[in-house]
Design an enzyme around this catalytic site. Sequence first.
Site, mmCIF file in Angstrom:
data_model
loop_
_atom_site.group_PDB
_atom_site.id
_atom_site.type_symbol
_atom_site.label_atom_id
_atom_site.label_comp_id
_atom_site.label_asym_id
_atom_site.label_seq_id
_atom_site.Cartn_x
_atom_site.Cartn_y
_atom_site.Cartn_z
ATOM 1 N N LYS A 221 0.808 -1.220 0.000
ATOM 2 C CA LYS A 221 0.000 0.000 0.000
ATOM 3 C C LYS A 221 0.836 1.262 0.000
ATOM 4 O O LYS A 221 1.826 1.360 0.713
ATOM 5 C CB LYS A 221 -0.880 0.019 1.251
ATOM 6 C CG LYS A 221 -1.939 -1.050 1.222
ATOM 7 C CD LYS A 221 -2.747 -0.982 2.478
ATOM 8 C CE LYS A 221 -3.957 -1.894 2.377
ATOM 9 N NZ LYS A 221 -4.714 -1.890 3.616
ATOM 10 N N GLY A 377 10.443 -5.630 7.126
ATOM 11 C CA GLY A 377 10.186 -7.059 7.218
ATOM 12 C C GLY A 377 10.179 -7.817 5.909
ATOM 13 O O GLY A 377 10.959 -8.749 5.729
ATOM 14 N N GLY A 400 9.340 -1.532 12.491
ATOM 15 C CA GLY A 400 8.708 -0.236 12.780
ATOM 16 C C GLY A 400 9.693 0.886 13.063
ATOM 17 O O GLY A 400 9.517 2.016 12.608
#
Length: 420
Positions: A221, A377, A400
């Site tokens: 996305k 990741g 993150g």
Amino acid sequence: MSTIENFNFEGKRAIVRVDFNVPLNKQFEVTDDTRISAALPTINKILDDGGSAIVMSHLGRPDGEVNQDYSLRHIKGHFAKLLGKEVIFAEDCVGTIAKTKAESLKAGQVLLLENLRFHLEEEGKPKLPKDVSEETKKAAKVEMKIKQKNFAKELASFADVYVNDAFGTAHRAHASTAVIADFFDNDNKMFGYLIESELGSLEKVLFNPKRPFTAIMGGAKVSSKITIIENLLDKVDNLILGGGMIFTFIKAHGGNIGNSLCEPDFLELALNIEKKAAEKGVNLYFGKDVTVADAFKNEANRKITANNEIPDGWLGLDIGPETTKTFKKVIENSQTILWNGPVGVFEMENFAAGTKSVGEAVVAATKKGAFSLIGGGDSVAAVNQFGFAENVSYISTAGGALLEYLEGKILPGIKAIISD
Ligand code: AMP
């Protein structure tokens, strides 16, 4: 601020925040010990100097409750084996047990504390029923901040020195990652080798890149990568976009994208990115052709189409051969490469070719002297899947924290150590 290399730990007790949040199987055995291995250089340095190490970490999300499924006891044996040394275990990370064991540590010994997140104070978020008033929420938050400070102070009291080596949690303002640093003076807090090398590699890429500098952004996305893309536009010469996110761009130009992934709320933003890239002189690439499928599965029928002429009922799942050629050429002529996110659904063999070729190009550029950093990741998983890990310059496993760093944010765990 001290550096771990120059610090002499002789006779000192160091409390070290590591990231031992490793995957366990049903028998509670460690199935991937990358993160434990990554912390060993720092721990060994402390021990080799003649110091002792109190090692602390979280594991999973026990949400402030004692839950043996998330006990660091499960990690103790594996850690001891990798370290080649006995590891003492404290059944709680604070309180009398931890204090007594910490205080009796001798030079060369290692104490592993129980999961920090068995205490709500670690994350500093109060747990409240849903229907409480705003006022109650506010009061609980204030109270929790005080408790968090005391919790961090107690952890700090076990040691003479604080070492943060958990880059994976550096984006969290937790007791053990940030608040604890307030209880050590400047000379007695520092990063471990892992954070130092993460920061060093990221600085090489973001603040001091050899040019041309190419970023490859992929993944599903555009919405999850938008801030990073915007931040990178100020830094890169080439921006390669791949994966599901490109269809939002194609759609914004009125192209036919069939059933491909699209985020209609981001059409304008996509056009804006293109405009900004042009203004900043960044070459933006998202290719011309695409491998499409008539279903989201490996065995689906496949064909190659222009990426703005995808028939109804079909969806783009990988970059096409022309696009692959273009991407490869740009990558192979780069001196600095940052790669985050696969350019196709690489988990399905029939749609992995694009991501594999991108990986090959990154490896080829690295062989010619480019500095390549792979992070996030899924791109790390892809690089491992294709066996390229040994042939790129640096792989960041931080998730993150890495993404927030790439967005240009100042991470609380980093700030806590360097801000004095
Ligand atoms: P992210 O976590 O945003 O980096 O997304 C990674 C995921 O994006 C991977 O699981 C890929 O399978 C997926 N992905 C890559 N290309 C596409 C695509 N064209 N359509 C749908 N998903 C994709």
